[in-house]
Design a protein around this motif. Structure first.
Motif, PDB file in Angstrom:
ATOM      1  N   LEU A  35     -11.472 -61.116  25.036  1.00 55.10           N
ATOM      2  CA  LEU A  35     -12.707 -59.448  24.358  1.00 55.10           C
ATOM      3  C   LEU A  35     -13.629 -60.411  23.313  1.00 55.10           C
ATOM      4  CD1 LEU A  35      -8.843 -58.384  23.012  1.00 55.10           C
ATOM      5  CD2 LEU A  35     -10.093 -57.378  25.282  1.00 55.10           C
ATOM      6  N   ALA A  36     -13.597 -61.274  23.060  1.00 54.12           N
ATOM      7  CA  ALA A  36     -15.127 -61.640  22.597  1.00 54.12           C
ATOM      8  C   ALA A  36     -15.753 -61.739  23.226  1.00 54.12           C
ATOM      9  CB  ALA A  36     -14.640 -62.838  21.250  1.00 54.12           C
ATOM     10  N   ARG A  37     -15.412 -62.117  24.620  1.00 58.48           N
ATOM     11  CA  ARG A  37     -16.478 -61.884  25.634  1.00 58.48           C
ATOM     12  C   ARG A  37     -17.352 -60.980  26.289  1.00 58.48           C
ATOM     13  NH1 ARG A  37     -14.023 -67.094  26.914  1.00 58.48           N
ATOM     14  NH2 ARG A  37     -12.426 -66.030  28.981  1.00 58.48           N
ATOM     15  N   PHE A  38     -16.705 -60.567  26.665  1.00 56.69           N
ATOM     16  CA  PHE A  38     -16.425 -59.491  27.285  1.00 56.69           C
ATOM     17  C   PHE A  38     -17.411 -58.294  26.158  1.00 56.69           C
ATOM     18  CE2 PHE A  38     -16.008 -54.812  26.788  1.00 56.69           C
ATOM     19  CZ  PHE A  38     -16.489 -54.258  28.717  1.00 56.69           C
ATOM     20  N   ALA A  39     -17.167 -58.444  24.436  1.00 55.80           N
ATOM     21  CA  ALA A  39     -17.703 -57.646  23.218  1.00 55.80           C
ATOM     22  C   ALA A  39     -19.686 -58.054  23.488  1.00 55.80           C
ATOM     23  CB  ALA A  39     -17.088 -58.126  22.175  1.00 55.80           C
ATOM     24  N   GLU A  40     -19.425 -59.676  23.746  1.00 50.11           N
ATOM     25  CA  GLU A  40     -20.437 -60.063  23.366  1.00 50.11           C
ATOM     26  C   GLU A  40     -21.719 -59.731  24.851  1.00 50.11           C
ATOM     27  OE1 GLU A  40     -22.747 -65.144  23.438  1.00 50.11           O
ATOM     28  OE2 GLU A  40     -20.625 -64.573  23.137  1.00 50.11           O
ATOM     29  N   ARG A  41     -20.850 -59.745  26.037  1.00 53.51           N
ATOM     30  CA  ARG A  41     -21.115 -59.469  26.678  1.00 53.51           C
ATOM     31  C   ARG A  41     -22.782 -58.479  27.164  1.00 53.51           C
ATOM     32  NH1 ARG A  41     -18.232 -60.860  30.183  1.00 53.51           N
ATOM     33  NH2 ARG A  41     -17.781 -58.509  31.453  1.00 53.51           N
ATOM     34  N   PHE A  42     -21.893 -57.354  26.124  1.00 52.84           N
ATOM     35  CA  PHE A  42     -22.157 -55.468  26.114  1.00 52.84           C
ATOM     36  C   PHE A  42     -22.788 -55.516  24.826  1.00 52.84           C
ATOM     37  CE2 PHE A  42     -19.792 -55.172  29.621  1.00 52.84           C
ATOM     38  CZ  PHE A  42     -20.250 -54.888  30.712  1.00 52.84           C
ATOM     39  N   ARG A  43     -22.487 -56.240  24.178  1.00 48.38           N
ATOM     40  CA  ARG A  43     -23.367 -56.380  22.558  1.00 48.38           C
ATOM     41  C   ARG A  43     -22.382 -54.590  21.525  1.00 48.38           C
ATOM     42  NH1 ARG A  43     -29.639 -57.452  23.505  1.00 48.38           N
ATOM     43  NH2 ARG A  43     -29.486 -59.005  24.554  1.00 48.38           N
ATOM     44  N   LEU A  44     -21.591 -54.842  21.128  1.00 46.32           N
ATOM     45  CA  LEU A  44     -20.360 -54.392  20.866  1.00 46.32           C
ATOM     46  C   LEU A  44     -20.580 -54.663  19.399  1.00 46.32           C
ATOM     47  CD1 LEU A  44     -16.980 -54.112  23.015  1.00 46.32           C
ATOM     48  CD2 LEU A  44     -19.444 -52.730  23.305  1.00 46.32           C
ATOM     49  N   PRO A  62     -22.585 -55.766  33.541  1.00 49.84           N
ATOM     50  CA  PRO A  62     -23.936 -54.212  33.250  1.00 49.84           C
ATOM     51  C   PRO A  62     -24.197 -53.148  34.699  1.00 49.84           C
ATOM     52  CG  PRO A  62     -24.550 -55.800  32.340  1.00 49.84           C
ATOM     53  CD  PRO A  62     -22.908 -56.607  33.342  1.00 49.84           C
ATOM     54  N   ALA A  63     -24.390 -54.030  35.960  1.00 48.43           N
ATOM     55  CA  ALA A  63     -24.501 -52.380  36.721  1.00 48.43           C
ATOM     56  C   ALA A  63     -23.286 -52.371  37.177  1.00 48.43           C
ATOM     57  CB  ALA A  63     -24.924 -53.571  38.383  1.00 48.43           C
ATOM     58  N   ALA A  64     -21.916 -52.547  37.036  1.00 50.42           N
ATOM     59  CA  ALA A  64     -21.047 -51.448  36.943  1.00 50.42           C
ATOM     60  C   ALA A  64     -20.787 -50.251  35.898  1.00 50.42           C
ATOM     61  CB  ALA A  64     -19.923 -52.342  36.967  1.00 50.42           C
ATOM     62  N   VAL A  65     -21.250 -50.692  35.018  1.00 53.63           N
ATOM     63  CA  VAL A  65     -21.735 -49.535  33.399  1.00 53.63           C
ATOM     64  C   VAL A  65     -22.678 -48.160  34.307  1.00 53.63           C
ATOM     65  CG1 VAL A  65     -21.849 -49.270  31.416  1.00 53.63           C
ATOM     66  CG2 VAL A  65     -20.289 -51.525  32.030  1.00 53.63           C
ATOM     67  N   SER A  66     -23.568 -49.221  34.869  1.00 55.03           N
ATOM     68  CA  SER A  66     -24.416 -47.783  34.779  1.00 55.03           C
ATOM     69  C   SER A  66     -23.889 -47.418  36.079  1.00 55.03           C
ATOM     70  CB  SER A  66     -25.572 -48.950  35.463  1.00 55.03           C
ATOM     71  OG  SER A  66     -26.103 -49.360  34.534  1.00 55.03           O
ATOM     72  N   VAL A  80     -10.528 -51.521  28.565  1.00 59.53           N
ATOM     73  CA  VAL A  80     -10.065 -52.332  29.562  1.00 59.53           C
ATOM     74  C   VAL A  80      -8.594 -53.556  28.978  1.00 59.53           C
ATOM     75  CG1 VAL A  80     -12.300 -53.163  30.329  1.00 59.53           C
ATOM     76  CG2 VAL A  80     -11.902 -53.768  28.235  1.00 59.53           C
ATOM     77  N   THR A  81      -8.017 -54.392  29.294  1.00 64.49           N
ATOM     78  CA  THR A  81      -7.576 -55.155  28.490  1.00 64.49           C
ATOM     79  C   THR A  81      -7.246 -56.683  29.477  1.00 64.49           C
ATOM     80  OG1 THR A  81      -4.743 -54.807  28.055  1.00 64.49           O
ATOM     81  CG2 THR A  81      -5.437 -54.296  30.740  1.00 64.49           C
ATOM     82  N   THR A  82      -6.622 -57.440  28.193  1.00 63.89           N
ATOM     83  CA  THR A  82      -6.226 -58.229  28.474  1.00 63.89           C
ATOM     84  C   THR A  82      -5.590 -58.984  27.750  1.00 63.89           C
ATOM     85  OG1 THR A  82      -7.744 -60.648  29.505  1.00 63.89           O
ATOM     86  CG2 THR A  82      -8.761 -58.853  27.447  1.00 63.89           C
ATOM     87  N   PRO A  83      -5.169 -60.344  27.312  1.00 68.18           N
ATOM     88  CA  PRO A  83      -4.225 -60.435  27.001  1.00 68.18           C
ATOM     89  C   PRO A  83      -4.762 -61.535  26.101  1.00 68.18           C
ATOM     90  CG  PRO A  83      -3.235 -61.693  28.978  1.00 68.18           C
ATOM     91  CD  PRO A  83      -4.574 -60.947  29.173  1.00 68.18           C
ATOM     92  N   SER A 141     -12.595 -52.850  34.526  1.00 69.53           N
ATOM     93  CA  SER A 141     -12.523 -54.266  34.584  1.00 69.53           C
ATOM     94  C   SER A 141     -12.936 -55.270  33.332  1.00 69.53           C
ATOM     95  CB  SER A 141     -12.784 -55.341  35.892  1.00 69.53           C
ATOM     96  OG  SER A 141     -12.683 -56.382  35.891  1.00 69.53           O
ATOM     97  N   ILE A 142     -11.973 -56.411  32.787  1.00 65.47           N
ATOM     98  CA  ILE A 142     -12.653 -57.443  31.821  1.00 65.47           C
ATOM     99  C   ILE A 142     -13.591 -57.692  31.933  1.00 65.47           C
ATOM    100  CG2 ILE A 142     -10.734 -59.102  32.328  1.00 65.47           C
ATOM    101  CD1 ILE A 142     -11.958 -57.782  28.208  1.00 65.47           C
ATOM    102  N   ASP A 143     -13.927 -58.119  33.819  1.00 65.92           N
ATOM    103  CA  ASP A 143     -15.068 -58.764  34.317  1.00 65.92           C
ATOM    104  C   ASP A 143     -15.689 -58.107  34.721  1.00 65.92           C
ATOM    105  OD1 ASP A 143     -13.687 -61.171  34.180  1.00 65.92           O
ATOM    106  OD2 ASP A 143     -12.330 -60.732  36.032  1.00 65.92           O
ATOM    107  N   LEU A 144     -16.086 -56.537  33.636  1.00 70.68           N
ATOM    108  CA  LEU A 144     -16.971 -55.498  34.059  1.00 70.68           C
ATOM    109  C   LEU A 144     -18.504 -55.582  33.983  1.00 70.68           C
ATOM    110  CD1 LEU A 144     -16.751 -52.322  34.604  1.00 70.68           C
ATOM    111  CD2 LEU A 144     -17.448 -52.253  32.465  1.00 70.68           C
TER     112      LEU A 144
END
Length: 267
Positions: free
Chosen positions: A257-266, A233-237, A249-252, A228-231
């Motif tokens: 996308l940018a918020r997801f990248a910031e959350r996981f420091r891509l 950190p606990a779910a990643v573990s 993940v996917t989202t239009p 999910s795009i709402d992933l």
């Protein structure tokens, strides 16, 4: 953990400007790669899992889409989820995939293949639905032979090659990931794949059983899953504990996308 995105042409359409904007934003955000899907033919009544697919869904050709993406980006890896392998002749497909890899400077690295689930789609391209798994196995073997050798001879149930050459070769032999939601797909990943990318509609017990089957005797098999795009950190573990090496993940929504990248420091 690596993170990639999927661009769903049935959902988002095939507008070239939208596709380029999505791919460039994914690259800017630090995602590893971009996946696109495939259906070569739909028809009234086509569907699976209780869902009927409208026949006018705009599935673009995946390799044409990825070539367009490659020309508009610099780093993003190119992926399919999935190419319906039995519906392509492997000699033609080997040439197309190698060409995309060369033009993209070696970015055709997330190739995922499946066997398809729509009997009418198989009929539309003249393929026996019941034999599509065996046809896919042979096609994988033929692809690898053509990419790794100057001259190839092969004799199988479906394909026969007599001293055939296919150039250009990809810059390096392309990894082939296996997609699907069956134990047959898991066995194919174990026996012929570089990775396993199962579908989303599996129970936790069946998913674990399939991964155990796919990874049996393999210590280098990549494991890709939808997420999910709402992933969190606990779910990643949790995914990591299951052996997952890549999440898609996917989202239009480009801002999402940018918020997801910031959350996981891509990146």
């Amino acid at each position: 953990m690596r993170f990639a995105v999927s661009y769903s042409t049935p959902a988002y359409g095939t507008d070239p400007e939208r596709l380029v904007a999505f791919a460039r934003r994914a690259e800017e955000c630090g995602f590893e790669g971009l996946y696109v899907p495939e259906h070569v033919a739909l028809y009234r009544g086509a569907g699976f899992g209780g869902y009927e697919m409208p026949p006018d869904l705009p599935y673009g050709d995946p390799l044409e889409l990825l070539t367009f993406v490659a020309a508009s980006t610099e780093r993003l890896l190119l992926g399919t989820a999935v190419v319906l392998l039995p519906y392509h002749h492997p000699v033609v497909l080997a040439k197309r995939l190698a060409t995309v890899d060369v033009l993209s400077k070696g970015r055709m690295r997330l190739l995922t293949v499946g066997v398809g689930s729509l009997a009418g789609e198989a009929r539309a391209v003249g393929v026996d639905f019941a034999s599509r798994g065996r046809r896919a196995d042979e096609a994988i073997d033929v692809l690898r032979l053509l990419w790794s050798n100057d001259r190839v001879s092969y004799s199988g149930e479906f394909f026969r090659l007599d001293d055939v050459s296919s150039f250009p070769h990809p810059l390096a032999t392309l990894p082939i990931h296996i997609g699907g939601s069956s134990r047959a797909a898991a066995r194919r990943a174990r026996d012929r794949g570089d990775g396993y990318f199962p579908g989303g509609a599996l129970t936790p017990a069946e998913r674990a059983a399939q991964w155990d089957l796919a990874s049996s005797g393999r210590d280098n098999l990549e494991y890709t899953r939808w997420a999910s795009i709402d992933l969190t950190p606990a779910a990643v573990s949790s995914y990591e504990q299951q052996g997952v090496t890549r999440l898609v993940v996917t989202t239009p929504d480009l801002d999402e996308l940018a918020r997801f990248a910031e959350r996981f420091r891509l990146g």
